[in-house]
Design a protein around this motif. Structure first.
Motif, PDB file in Angstrom:
ATOM      1  N   GLY A 236       0.812  -1.214   0.000  1.00 29.70           N
ATOM      2  CA  GLY A 236       0.000   0.000   0.000  1.00 29.70           C
ATOM      3  C   GLY A 236       0.843   1.260   0.000  1.00 29.70           C
ATOM      4  N   PHE A 237       0.145   2.383  -0.237  1.00 29.10           N
ATOM      5  CA  PHE A 237       0.779   3.702  -0.251  1.00 29.10           C
ATOM      6  C   PHE A 237      -0.114   4.696   0.475  1.00 29.10           C
ATOM      7  CE2 PHE A 237       2.453   1.535  -3.952  1.00 29.10           C
ATOM      8  CZ  PHE A 237       3.781   1.910  -3.992  1.00 29.10           C
ATOM      9  N   GLY A 238       0.519   5.656   1.102  1.00 29.19           N
ATOM     10  CA  GLY A 238      -0.174   6.818   1.634  1.00 29.19           C
ATOM     11  C   GLY A 238       0.552   8.054   1.147  1.00 29.19           C
ATOM     12  N   GLY A 239      -0.156   9.168   1.046  1.00 27.34           N
ATOM     13  CA  GLY A 239       0.532  10.373   0.607  1.00 27.34           C
ATOM     14  C   GLY A 239      -0.367  11.416   0.017  1.00 27.34           C
ATOM     15  N   ASP A 240       0.254  12.341  -0.680  1.00 24.21           N
ATOM     16  CA  ASP A 240      -0.441  13.483  -1.270  1.00 24.21           C
ATOM     17  C   ASP A 240      -0.686  13.200  -2.749  1.00 24.21           C
ATOM     18  OD1 ASP A 240      -1.455  15.869  -2.085  1.00 24.21           O
ATOM     19  OD2 ASP A 240       0.189  17.097  -1.285  1.00 24.21           O
ATOM     20  N   PHE A 241      -1.856  12.674  -3.060  1.00 24.77           N
ATOM     21  CA  PHE A 241      -2.159  12.275  -4.426  1.00 24.77           C
ATOM     22  C   PHE A 241      -2.446  13.460  -5.338  1.00 24.77           C
ATOM     23  CE2 PHE A 241      -2.778   8.442  -1.985  1.00 24.77           C
ATOM     24  CZ  PHE A 241      -2.228   7.467  -2.803  1.00 24.77           C
ATOM     25  N   SER A 242      -2.505  14.676  -4.768  1.00 23.31           N
ATOM     26  CA  SER A 242      -2.636  15.861  -5.613  1.00 23.31           C
ATOM     27  C   SER A 242      -1.333  16.169  -6.349  1.00 23.31           C
ATOM     28  CB  SER A 242      -3.054  17.069  -4.773  1.00 23.31           C
ATOM     29  OG  SER A 242      -1.994  17.501  -3.931  1.00 23.31           O
ATOM     30  N   LYS A 243      -0.250  15.497  -5.977  1.00 23.96           N
ATOM     31  CA  LYS A 243       1.040  15.686  -6.650  1.00 23.96           C
ATOM     32  C   LYS A 243       1.142  14.893  -7.949  1.00 23.96           C
ATOM     33  CE  LYS A 243       2.700  18.191  -3.258  1.00 23.96           C
ATOM     34  NZ  LYS A 243       2.814  19.656  -3.428  1.00 23.96           N
ATOM     35  N   ALA A 244       0.089  14.190  -8.320  1.00 23.22           N
ATOM     36  CA  ALA A 244       0.112  13.362  -9.524  1.00 23.22           C
ATOM     37  C   ALA A 244      -1.132  13.636 -10.362  1.00 23.22           C
ATOM     38  CB  ALA A 244       0.195  11.889  -9.145  1.00 23.22           C
ATOM     39  N   ALA A 245      -1.084  13.217 -11.616  1.00 25.09           N
ATOM     40  CA  ALA A 245      -2.221  13.365 -12.527  1.00 25.09           C
ATOM     41  C   ALA A 245      -2.155  12.263 -13.580  1.00 25.09           C
ATOM     42  CB  ALA A 245      -2.213  14.743 -13.188  1.00 25.09           C
ATOM     43  N   TRP A 246      -3.315  11.939 -14.147  1.00 23.46           N
ATOM     44  CA  TRP A 246      -3.374  10.945 -15.215  1.00 23.46           C
ATOM     45  C   TRP A 246      -4.406  11.376 -16.254  1.00 23.46           C
ATOM     46  CZ3 TRP A 246      -7.587   7.862 -16.685  1.00 23.46           C
ATOM     47  CH2 TRP A 246      -8.717   7.952 -15.862  1.00 23.46           C
ATOM     48  N   GLY A 247      -4.282  10.810 -17.444  1.00 31.21           N
ATOM     49  CA  GLY A 247      -5.224  11.116 -18.507  1.00 31.21           C
ATOM     50  C   GLY A 247      -5.268   9.981 -19.506  1.00 31.21           C
ATOM     51  N   VAL A 248      -6.263  10.016 -20.381  1.00 26.79           N
ATOM     52  CA  VAL A 248      -6.411   9.011 -21.426  1.00 26.79           C
ATOM     53  C   VAL A 248      -6.787   9.715 -22.713  1.00 26.79           C
ATOM     54  CG1 VAL A 248      -8.830   8.547 -20.848  1.00 26.79           C
ATOM     55  CG2 VAL A 248      -7.480   6.810 -22.043  1.00 26.79           C
ATOM     56  N   VAL A 249      -6.223   9.271 -23.821  1.00 30.30           N
ATOM     57  CA  VAL A 249      -6.443   9.906 -25.115  1.00 30.30           C
ATOM     58  C   VAL A 249      -7.642   9.272 -25.812  1.00 30.30           C
ATOM     59  CG1 VAL A 249      -5.471  10.405 -27.382  1.00 30.30           C
ATOM     60  CG2 VAL A 249      -4.003  10.435 -25.371  1.00 30.30           C
ATOM     61  N   GLY A 250      -8.628  10.095 -26.166  1.00 26.73           N
ATOM     62  CA  GLY A 250      -9.712   9.664 -27.042  1.00 26.73           C
ATOM     63  C   GLY A 250     -10.377   8.385 -26.645  1.00 26.73           C
ATOM     64  N   GLY A 251     -10.522   7.480 -27.622  1.00 28.02           N
ATOM     65  CA  GLY A 251     -11.215   6.227 -27.403  1.00 28.02           C
ATOM     66  C   GLY A 251     -10.296   5.035 -27.534  1.00 28.02           C
ATOM     67  N   ILE A 252     -10.811   3.951 -28.120  1.00 29.32           N
ATOM     68  CA  ILE A 252     -10.087   2.692 -28.207  1.00 29.32           C
ATOM     69  C   ILE A 252      -9.978   2.257 -29.665  1.00 29.32           C
ATOM     70  CG2 ILE A 252     -10.102   0.255 -27.549  1.00 29.32           C
ATOM     71  CD1 ILE A 252     -11.725   1.017 -25.106  1.00 29.32           C
ATOM     72  N   ASN A 253      -8.774   1.947 -30.090  1.00 27.82           N
ATOM     73  CA  ASN A 253      -8.574   1.310 -31.393  1.00 27.82           C
ATOM     74  C   ASN A 253      -8.692  -0.199 -31.219  1.00 27.82           C
ATOM     75  OD1 ASN A 253      -7.836   3.329 -33.505  1.00 27.82           O
ATOM     76  ND2 ASN A 253      -6.304   3.888 -31.967  1.00 27.82           N
ATOM     77  N   TYR A 254      -9.335  -0.865 -32.175  1.00 30.03           N
ATOM     78  CA  TYR A 254      -9.447  -2.307 -32.068  1.00 30.03           C
ATOM     79  C   TYR A 254      -9.447  -2.948 -33.451  1.00 30.03           C
ATOM     80  CZ  TYR A 254     -14.379  -1.796 -33.327  1.00 30.03           C
ATOM     81  OH  TYR A 254     -15.550  -1.497 -33.976  1.00 30.03           O
ATOM     82  N   ARG A 255      -8.973  -4.186 -33.495  1.00 27.73           N
ATOM     83  CA  ARG A 255      -8.931  -4.968 -34.724  1.00 27.73           C
ATOM     84  C   ARG A 255      -9.346  -6.397 -34.417  1.00 27.73           C
ATOM     85  NH1 ARG A 255      -4.167  -2.096 -34.934  1.00 27.73           N
ATOM     86  NH2 ARG A 255      -2.872  -3.909 -34.424  1.00 27.73           N
ATOM     87  N   VAL A 256      -9.897  -7.064 -35.408  1.00 29.96           N
ATOM     88  CA  VAL A 256     -10.356  -8.437 -35.258  1.00 29.96           C
ATOM     89  C   VAL A 256      -9.668  -9.301 -36.301  1.00 29.96           C
ATOM     90  CG1 VAL A 256     -12.345  -9.979 -35.310  1.00 29.96           C
ATOM     91  CG2 VAL A 256     -12.586  -7.670 -34.381  1.00 29.96           C
ATOM     92  N   SER A 257      -9.244 -10.507 -35.908  1.00 27.03           N
ATOM     93  CA  SER A 257      -8.607 -11.417 -36.851  1.00 27.03           C
ATOM     94  C   SER A 257      -9.047 -12.847 -36.588  1.00 27.03           C
ATOM     95  CB  SER A 257      -7.079 -11.329 -36.748  1.00 27.03           C
ATOM     96  OG  SER A 257      -6.465 -12.276 -37.600  1.00 27.03           O
ATOM     97  N   THR A 258      -9.227 -13.604 -37.681  1.00 23.34           N
ATOM     98  CA  THR A 258      -9.477 -15.043 -37.579  1.00 23.34           C
ATOM     99  C   THR A 258      -8.351 -15.854 -38.222  1.00 23.34           C
ATOM    100  OG1 THR A 258     -10.722 -15.005 -39.651  1.00 23.34           O
ATOM    101  CG2 THR A 258     -11.973 -14.710 -37.599  1.00 23.34           C
ATOM    102  N   GLU A 259      -7.328 -15.164 -38.695  1.00 22.41           N
ATOM    103  CA  GLU A 259      -6.287 -15.834 -39.470  1.00 22.41           C
ATOM    104  C   GLU A 259      -4.896 -15.710 -38.860  1.00 22.41           C
ATOM    105  OE1 GLU A 259      -6.600 -14.066 -43.289  1.00 22.41           O
ATOM    106  OE2 GLU A 259      -8.579 -14.896 -43.710  1.00 22.41           O
ATOM    107  N   ALA A 260      -4.714 -14.793 -37.940  1.00 25.02           N
ATOM    108  CA  ALA A 260      -3.397 -14.610 -37.343  1.00 25.02           C
ATOM    109  C   ALA A 260      -3.099 -15.740 -36.357  1.00 25.02           C
ATOM    110  CB  ALA A 260      -3.324 -13.262 -36.643  1.00 25.02           C
ATOM    111  N   ALA A 261      -1.928 -15.685 -35.774  1.00 26.15           N
ATOM    112  CA  ALA A 261      -1.551 -16.620 -34.710  1.00 26.15           C
ATOM    113  C   ALA A 261      -1.286 -15.815 -33.444  1.00 26.15           C
ATOM    114  CB  ALA A 261      -0.309 -17.413 -35.104  1.00 26.15           C
ATOM    115  N   VAL A 262      -1.731 -16.330 -32.318  1.00 27.76           N
ATOM    116  CA  VAL A 262      -1.521 -15.653 -31.041  1.00 27.76           C
ATOM    117  C   VAL A 262      -0.886 -16.622 -30.055  1.00 27.76           C
ATOM    118  CG1 VAL A 262      -3.442 -14.058 -31.365  1.00 27.76           C
ATOM    119  CG2 VAL A 262      -3.832 -16.239 -30.225  1.00 27.76           C
ATOM    120  N   THR A 263      -0.227 -16.071 -29.041  1.00 32.93           N
ATOM    121  CA  THR A 263       0.395 -16.895 -28.020  1.00 32.93           C
ATOM    122  C   THR A 263      -0.600 -17.164 -26.898  1.00 32.93           C
ATOM    123  OG1 THR A 263       2.569 -15.967 -28.527  1.00 32.93           O
ATOM    124  CG2 THR A 263       2.316 -17.081 -26.404  1.00 32.93           C
ATOM    125  N   LEU A 264      -0.946 -18.419 -26.684  1.00 25.89           N
ATOM    126  CA  LEU A 264      -1.859 -18.825 -25.620  1.00 25.89           C
ATOM    127  C   LEU A 264      -1.151 -19.830 -24.727  1.00 25.89           C
ATOM    128  CD1 LEU A 264      -5.167 -19.357 -27.654  1.00 25.89           C
ATOM    129  CD2 LEU A 264      -4.519 -17.359 -26.299  1.00 25.89           C
TER     130      LEU A 264
END
Length: 307
Positions: A236-264
């Motif tokens: 765990g952590f305790g502290g002054d969380f006003s010393k930090a900030a976060w953000g996220v850009v726009g939305g989500i890019n996504y792609r679909v494949s039925t032919e590629a190979a993935v590591t499972l």
């Protein structure tokens, strides 16, 4: 009717469409609850972060007015890409192809939340290994307290938390909140303060899901408890969380494949041969912290010690 192709599922979910995923990820992230969110563009952004104390003073007649520092610093927050691949059977996809991203929303949100918290706190990847993307992280703080240092007669966990507060106060810092891993939840439920009152107060929530960051109060400060906060000996952590900030850009890019190979499970698997569908989702997060020593880390209790 024209056949549905993979191209129908590929592209970009705009902020409105991807909001449910990001909202769920935020509720699952302890640090996104405690740290303020700022707007973030694709090229990054400079944001003000409080680093000092603005003061005012009394002025006599015909006397010079005192100067003060604004106590702000401009820090550059830069977006970094976070990605995940979800694999499903073709039968599941055919059952509800128009909502293919919705089918994996909960898992995707949980993966994003965990990866974000581990990077912010420890500079490691979403699986707890490797290296995170951000320049600074909370575990860089030089302040630490081991839970279990104080015996029950000395105040137990309550005394340990106060010891962390003292490290911050003696360094001119403030304690504004706590982030705790859910592995220490049993220890806090049984702990009391010096007056015998429960140390940890759980706040009600209308969501019964165990994937959300659970709100509470510690030493009169807001706290959030959840997965992804603990790593190694730190819980765990305790502290002054006003010393930090976060953000996220726009939305989500996504792609679909039925032919590629993935590591499972460590092996490369052909999607085509096994009648599988893979959905790749990507988003860009940014994080910045002005002062890592505005935080104290709480480490795992030693065996046989403490309350």
């Amino acid at each position: 009717m024209a056949p549905i192709t993979r191209a129908d599922f590929e592209g970009f979910l705009d902020p409105a469409e991807s909001a449910p995923i990001f909202n769920e990820a935020r509720r699952g992230s302890v640090f996104q609850q405690l740290i303020r969110q700022v707007p973030l563009g694709i090229n990054g952004q400079k944001i003000p972060v409080r680093v000092g104390q603005t003061t005012a003073n009394w002025v006599g007649e015909a006397q010079r007015k005192p100067q003060t520092e604004l106590g702000l610093d401009l820090l550059h927050i830069e977006p970094k890409k976070l990605a995940a691949i979800a694999v499903s059977s073709a039968e599941v996809v055919r059952a509800n192809p128009g909502d293919i991203v919705g089918e994996i929303r909960s898992d995707l949100a949980g993966a994003f939340a965990t990866a974000f918290d581990l990077a912010v706190a420890y500079n490691v990847g979403g699986d707890g290994t490797g290296t995170g993307p951000f320049d600074n992280y909370l575990a860089e703080t030089t302040k630490s307290v081991t839970l279990g240092t104080a015996s029950g007669a000395q105040g137990g966990i309550h005394a340990d938390l106060v010891a962390g507060m003292r490290l911050l106060v003696n360094d001119g810092k403030k304690l504004r909140g706590f982030a705790l891993d859910d592995s220490v939840e049993p220890d806090f439920w049984g702990a009391v303060d010096g007056n015998g009152h429960p140390l940890y107060v759980n706040l009600p929530t209308d969501d019964v899901s165990q994937t959300i960051a659970r709100p509470g109060r510690l030493l009169g400060r807001p706290s959030f408890m959840g997965e992804g906060v603990g790593h190694g000996d730190v819980v765990g952590f305790g502290g002054d969380f006003s010393k930090a900030a976060w953000g996220v850009v726009g939305g989500i890019n996504y792609r679909v494949s039925t032919e590629a190979a993935v590591t499972l499970n460590g092996s490369l698997v052909s999607l085509f041969e096994n009648n599988l569908v893979a959905i790749l989702a990507e988003a860009e997060y940014g994080f910045v912290v002005a002062d890592t020593d505005a935080f104290v880390k709480y480490e795992r209790a030693a065996a046989g010690g403490g309350d």
